[in-house]
Enzyme design. Sequence first.
Site, PDB file in Angstrom:
ATOM      1  N   TYR A  11       0.822  -1.219   0.000  1.00 51.20           N
ATOM      2  CA  TYR A  11       0.000   0.000   0.000  1.00 51.20           C
ATOM      3  C   TYR A  11       0.866   1.284   0.000  1.00 51.20           C
ATOM      4  CZ  TYR A  11      -3.299   3.429   2.028  1.00 51.20           C
ATOM      5  OH  TYR A  11      -4.058   4.533   2.289  1.00 51.20           O
ATOM      6  N   ILE A  12       1.663   1.471   1.022  1.00 47.90           N
ATOM      7  CA  ILE A  12       2.438   2.727   1.112  1.00 47.90           C
ATOM      8  C   ILE A  12       3.593   2.688   0.104  1.00 47.90           C
ATOM      9  CG2 ILE A  12       3.673   4.292   2.656  1.00 47.90           C
ATOM     10  CD1 ILE A  12       2.221   2.840   5.027  1.00 47.90           C
ATOM     11  N   ASN A  32       8.039  -9.966  -1.339  1.00 43.06           N
ATOM     12  CA  ASN A  32       7.713 -11.394  -1.485  1.00 43.06           C
ATOM     13  C   ASN A  32       6.240 -11.608  -1.856  1.00 43.06           C
ATOM     14  OD1 ASN A  32       6.323 -10.987   0.896  1.00 43.06           O
ATOM     15  ND2 ASN A  32       7.256 -12.688   2.004  1.00 43.06           N
ATOM     16  N   LYS A  84       2.143  -6.304   9.543  1.00 33.88           N
ATOM     17  CA  LYS A  84       1.638  -5.089  10.201  1.00 33.88           C
ATOM     18  C   LYS A  84       0.323  -5.235  10.960  1.00 33.88           C
ATOM     19  CE  LYS A  84      -1.009  -3.406   6.273  1.00 33.88           C
ATOM     20  NZ  LYS A  84      -1.492  -2.261   5.520  1.00 33.88           N
ATOM     21  N   SER A 124       6.214   3.482  13.345  1.00 33.31           N
ATOM     22  CA  SER A 124       4.778   3.690  13.526  1.00 33.31           C
ATOM     23  C   SER A 124       4.526   4.464  14.806  1.00 33.31           C
ATOM     24  CB  SER A 124       4.111   2.311  13.612  1.00 33.31           C
ATOM     25  OG  SER A 124       2.789   2.427  14.083  1.00 33.31           O
ATOM     26  N   ALA A 125       3.439   5.210  14.818  1.00 35.03           N
ATOM     27  CA  ALA A 125       3.017   5.900  16.037  1.00 35.03           C
ATOM     28  C   ALA A 125       2.671   4.901  17.126  1.00 35.03           C
ATOM     29  CB  ALA A 125       1.808   6.781  15.734  1.00 35.03           C
ATOM     30  N   TYR A 148       3.759  -6.538  17.482  1.00 27.50           N
ATOM     31  CA  TYR A 148       3.986  -5.687  16.303  1.00 27.50           C
ATOM     32  C   TYR A 148       4.697  -4.398  16.722  1.00 27.50           C
ATOM     33  CZ  TYR A 148       3.164  -2.229  12.702  1.00 27.50           C
ATOM     34  OH  TYR A 148       3.355  -1.227  11.791  1.00 27.50           O
ATOM     35  N   LYS A 152       8.681  -2.902  16.004  1.00 28.58           N
ATOM     36  CA  LYS A 152       9.061  -1.596  15.436  1.00 28.58           C
ATOM     37  C   LYS A 152      10.038  -0.883  16.375  1.00 28.58           C
ATOM     38  CE  LYS A 152       6.749  -1.664  11.639  1.00 28.58           C
ATOM     39  NZ  LYS A 152       7.428  -1.696  10.352  1.00 28.58           N
ATOM     40  N   ASP A 296      -7.122  -0.481  22.330  1.00 33.59           N
ATOM     41  CA  ASP A 296      -7.296   0.836  21.691  1.00 33.59           C
ATOM     42  C   ASP A 296      -7.080   1.967  22.690  1.00 33.59           C
ATOM     43  OD1 ASP A 296      -7.753   0.111  19.114  1.00 33.59           O
ATOM     44  OD2 ASP A 296      -9.899   0.557  19.091  1.00 33.59           O
TER      45      ASP A 296
HETATM   46  P1  NAD Z   1       1.528  -3.616   3.103  1.00 33.95           P
HETATM   47  O1  NAD Z   1       1.298  -4.963   3.730  1.00 33.95           O
HETATM   48  O2  NAD Z   1       0.589  -3.151   2.077  1.00 33.95           O
HETATM   49  O3  NAD Z   1       3.017  -3.573   2.504  1.00 33.95           O
HETATM   50  C1  NAD Z   1       4.067  -4.337   3.025  1.00 33.95           C
HETATM   51  C2  NAD Z   1       4.695  -5.099   1.880  1.00 33.95           C
HETATM   52  O4  NAD Z   1       5.763  -5.914   2.414  1.00 33.95           O
HETATM   53  C3  NAD Z   1       3.709  -6.039   1.171  1.00 33.95           C
HETATM   54  O5  NAD Z   1       3.771  -5.802  -0.224  1.00 33.95           O
HETATM   55  C4  NAD Z   1       4.202  -7.439   1.525  1.00 33.95           C
HETATM   56  O6  NAD Z   1       3.980  -8.361   0.481  1.00 33.95           O
HETATM   57  C5  NAD Z   1       5.671  -7.175   1.775  1.00 33.95           C
HETATM   58  N1  NAD Z   1       6.269  -8.161   2.693  1.00 33.95           N
HETATM   59  C6  NAD Z   1       5.749  -8.665   3.846  1.00 33.95           C
HETATM   60  N2  NAD Z   1       6.602  -9.560   4.375  1.00 33.95           N
HETATM   61  C7  NAD Z   1       7.685  -9.613   3.553  1.00 33.95           C
HETATM   62  C8  NAD Z   1       8.882 -10.367   3.548  1.00 33.95           C
HETATM   63  N3  NAD Z   1       9.147 -11.268   4.515  1.00 33.95           N
HETATM   64  N4  NAD Z   1       9.770 -10.168   2.549  1.00 33.95           N
HETATM   65  C9  NAD Z   1       9.502  -9.270   1.565  1.00 33.95           C
HETATM   66  N5  NAD Z   1       8.367  -8.564   1.493  1.00 33.95           N
HETATM   67  C10 NAD Z   1       7.476  -8.719   2.486  1.00 33.95           C
HETATM   68  O7  NAD Z   1       1.651  -2.573   4.317  1.00 33.95           O
HETATM   69  P2  NAD Z   1       1.753  -0.985   4.276  1.00 33.95           P
HETATM   70  O8  NAD Z   1       0.534  -0.456   4.912  1.00 33.95           O
HETATM   71  O9  NAD Z   1       2.166  -0.514   2.937  1.00 33.95           O
HETATM   72  O10 NAD Z   1       2.935  -0.805   5.325  1.00 33.95           O
HETATM   73  C11 NAD Z   1       4.287  -0.648   4.924  1.00 33.95           C
HETATM   74  C12 NAD Z   1       5.149  -0.524   6.174  1.00 33.95           C
HETATM   75  O11 NAD Z   1       4.689   0.587   6.940  1.00 33.95           O
HETATM   76  C13 NAD Z   1       5.099  -1.734   7.098  1.00 33.95           C
HETATM   77  O12 NAD Z   1       6.399  -1.956   7.608  1.00 33.95           O
HETATM   78  C14 NAD Z   1       4.162  -1.303   8.200  1.00 33.95           C
HETATM   79  O13 NAD Z   1       4.457  -1.949   9.425  1.00 33.95           O
HETATM   80  C15 NAD Z   1       4.450   0.172   8.279  1.00 33.95           C
HETATM   81  N6  NAD Z   1       3.333   0.971   8.825  1.00 33.95           N
HETATM   82  C16 NAD Z   1       2.103   0.866   8.251  1.00 33.95           C
HETATM   83  C17 NAD Z   1       1.047   1.599   8.771  1.00 33.95           C
HETATM   84  C18 NAD Z   1      -0.345   1.470   8.209  1.00 33.95           C
HETATM   85  O14 NAD Z   1      -1.313   1.822   8.914  1.00 33.95           O
HETATM   86  N7  NAD Z   1      -0.528   1.029   6.978  1.00 33.95           N
HETATM   87  C19 NAD Z   1       1.258   2.443   9.858  1.00 33.95           C
HETATM   88  C20 NAD Z   1       2.539   2.532  10.403  1.00 33.95           C
HETATM   89  C21 NAD Z   1       3.580   1.790   9.871  1.00 33.95           C
HETATM   90  C1  WQD Z   2      -8.822   3.783  13.982  1.00 32.15           C
HETATM   91  C2  WQD Z   2     -10.004   4.128  14.883  1.00 32.15           C
HETATM   92  C3  WQD Z   2     -10.732   2.311  16.256  1.00 32.15           C
HETATM   93  C4  WQD Z   2     -12.100  -0.220  12.946  1.00 32.15           C
HETATM   94  C5  WQD Z   2      -3.648   0.675  13.727  1.00 32.15           C
HETATM   95  C6  WQD Z   2      -2.432   0.067  14.349  1.00 32.15           C
HETATM   96  C7  WQD Z   2      -1.272   1.004  14.241  1.00 32.15           C
HETATM   97  C8  WQD Z   2      -1.056   1.482  12.798  1.00 32.15           C
HETATM   98  C9  WQD Z   2      -2.324   1.950  12.164  1.00 32.15           C
HETATM   99  C10 WQD Z   2       0.629   0.167  11.765  1.00 32.15           C
HETATM  100  C11 WQD Z   2      -9.879   3.583  16.286  1.00 32.15           C
HETATM  101  C12 WQD Z   2     -11.820   2.687  15.277  1.00 32.15           C
HETATM  102  C13 WQD Z   2     -11.583   0.818  13.690  1.00 32.15           C
HETATM  103  C14 WQD Z   2     -13.474  -0.527  13.047  1.00 32.15           C
HETATM  104  C15 WQD Z   2     -13.734   1.276  14.624  1.00 32.15           C
HETATM  105  N1  WQD Z   2      -0.564   0.437  11.947  1.00 32.15           N
HETATM  106  N2  WQD Z   2     -12.388   1.552  14.516  1.00 32.15           N
HETATM  107  N3  WQD Z   2     -14.249   0.242  13.883  1.00 32.15           N
HETATM  108  O1  WQD Z   2      -5.977   1.317  15.786  1.00 32.15           O
HETATM  109  O2  WQD Z   2      -5.330   3.706  15.248  1.00 32.15           O
HETATM  110  O3  WQD Z   2      -3.963   1.884  14.408  1.00 32.15           O
HETATM  111  O4  WQD Z   2      -3.366   0.985  12.360  1.00 32.15           O
HETATM  112  O5  WQD Z   2       1.616   0.599  12.308  1.00 32.15           O
HETATM  113  O6  WQD Z   2      -0.162   0.323  14.728  1.00 32.15           O
HETATM  114  O7  WQD Z   2      -2.705  -0.217  15.722  1.00 32.15           O
HETATM  115  O8  WQD Z   2      -6.173   2.228  13.409  1.00 32.15           O
HETATM  116  O9  WQD Z   2      -7.839   2.054  11.630  1.00 32.15           O
HETATM  117  O10 WQD Z   2      -7.673   0.176  13.307  1.00 32.15           O
HETATM  118  O11 WQD Z   2      -8.606   2.365  14.035  1.00 32.15           O
HETATM  119  O12 WQD Z   2     -14.464   1.938  15.361  1.00 32.15           O
HETATM  120  O13 WQD Z   2     -14.002  -1.458  12.430  1.00 32.15           O
HETATM  121  O14 WQD Z   2     -11.195   3.525  14.338  1.00 32.15           O
HETATM  122  O15 WQD Z   2     -11.285   1.978  17.512  1.00 32.15           O
HETATM  123  O16 WQD Z   2     -10.457   4.524  17.169  1.00 32.15           O
HETATM  124  P1  WQD Z   2      -5.414   2.276  14.844  1.00 32.15           P
HETATM  125  P2  WQD Z   2      -7.577   1.636  13.014  1.00 32.15           P
END
Ligand code: NAD
Ligand code: WQD
Length: 338
Positions: A11-12, A32, A84, A124-125, A148, A152, A296
């Site tokens: 995604y990101i 992968n 994640k 991540s936050a 998780y 981080k 939460d």
């Molecule tokens: P995502 O799952 O869409 O992307 C992660 C990618 O890593 C995927 O394409 C997956 O196939 C790949 N991957 C997983 N395991 C692997 C491995 N062992 N070897 C190679 N590739 C692998 O997730 P995202 O939302 O794009 O997140 C990207 C990064 O940002 C992650 O490290 C996640 O922890 C971090 N992050 C995400 C969020 C969020 O809310 N989306 C928030 C904070 C931090």
């Molecule tokens: C947002 C708000 C829920 C789903 C998570 C991970 C965090 C980071 C981002 C990777 C909260 C509420 C949610 C639902 C709801 N990821 N909610 N009904 O919990 O802030 O963070 O994703 O690093 O590590 O913990 O995100 O989108 O799950 O929730 O009411 O079906 O929506 O309670 O207040 P969160 P979220």
Amino acid sequence: MDILVTGGAGYIGSHTVIELVAAGFNPVVADNLSNSKVESLRRVAELCGREITFYQADIRDKTKFADIFSKHDFAAVIHFAGLKAVGESCEQPLNYYQTNVAGTMSLLELMAEKRVHNFIFSSSATVYGDPDGVPIPESAETRTTNPYGASKLMVENICRDLCRAPENPFKISLLRYFNPIGAHPSGRIGEDPNGIPNNLLPYISQVAVGKLPRLQVFGNDYPTVDGTGVRDYIHVLDLAKGHVAALQYLLKKEADCYTFNLGTGQGYSVLEVVKAFEQASGKAVPYDVVPRRAGDIAACYADANLAKQELAWQAEHPIERMVSDAWRWQSSNPNGYE
Ligand code: NAD
Ligand code: WQD
């Protein structure tokens, strides 16, 4: 300039690849595909008007990555690859530590061997746990409540130790993302979760498109504006641009470890997000209020000033754009990339 983007099909990562190309870099993706599809990169290539070099590789496979490093002269690595899902991390802690911690260590070892010293890490936050106050500055105490988050924080600490060791002049940016949502405005790429989404925006989108019946709002008794949880939602394209800014910053800086929040600095409640989404999509999002979700917290939003000062970057898209772009992606791809 070749930049290795691990997890670049996700995604990101996929949005960041587009911004890297726009800024004149040559992203090389290794993923992968455990949580993504190669179709995302095909569409990225279409949007960029050029091919993106892709290697299907697991971050834990050092031999395979050594081979990738031997084919390119990387100026930096942006490391998105990892697992994640908070709930899953409690069920499979070893898998999370193996992928997120051991996988990152293997990558850093290889970077040290190949003398590639610029590293940007997806933190991540979540490392702030239940914060003492909001907005949260980078100097706030870190504490984690699940494997998780712990994975981080462990990588952050490894990176800090690495930057204290004089032998390898690493320059590292630890980017603490808040809640990325939205999609590319073309509607061609976006978030494509497996199964029932855990996160709020994909869940709302799937209710609006008719794939899920109702949203469950986890608690309305928090000390917030309307009792529902407040988060710092940030458009994924702003986040992607934050990576380019962090990369340009590292290329000019001394060896050290730099930590930045990437958020907007503004919080929205669950019900505010639902309302914004309904307005943008013209679809109703029926919901039930259910008990709080375990783990939460009431409110989490960034003090976003450090990134603004140091990286000359700030988030620009308002919540209305975040939800309308999320809806364009969901409504034109109801089954994601399938
Ligand atoms: P995502 O799952 O869409 O992307 C992660 C990618 O890593 C995927 O394409 C997956 O196939 C790949 N991957 C997983 N395991 C692997 C491995 N062992 N070897 C190679 N590739 C692998 O997730 P995202 O939302 O794009 O997140 C990207 C990064 O940002 C992650 O490290 C996640 O922890 C971090 N992050 C995400 C969020 C969020 O809310 N989306 C928030 C904070 C931090
Ligand atoms: C947002 C708000 C829920 C789903 C998570 C991970 C965090 C980071 C981002 C990777 C909260 C509420 C949610 C639902 C709801 N990821 N909610 N009904 O919990 O802030 O963070 O994703 O690093 O590590 O913990 O995100 O989108 O799950 O929730 O009411 O079906 O929506 O309670 O207040 P969160 P979220």
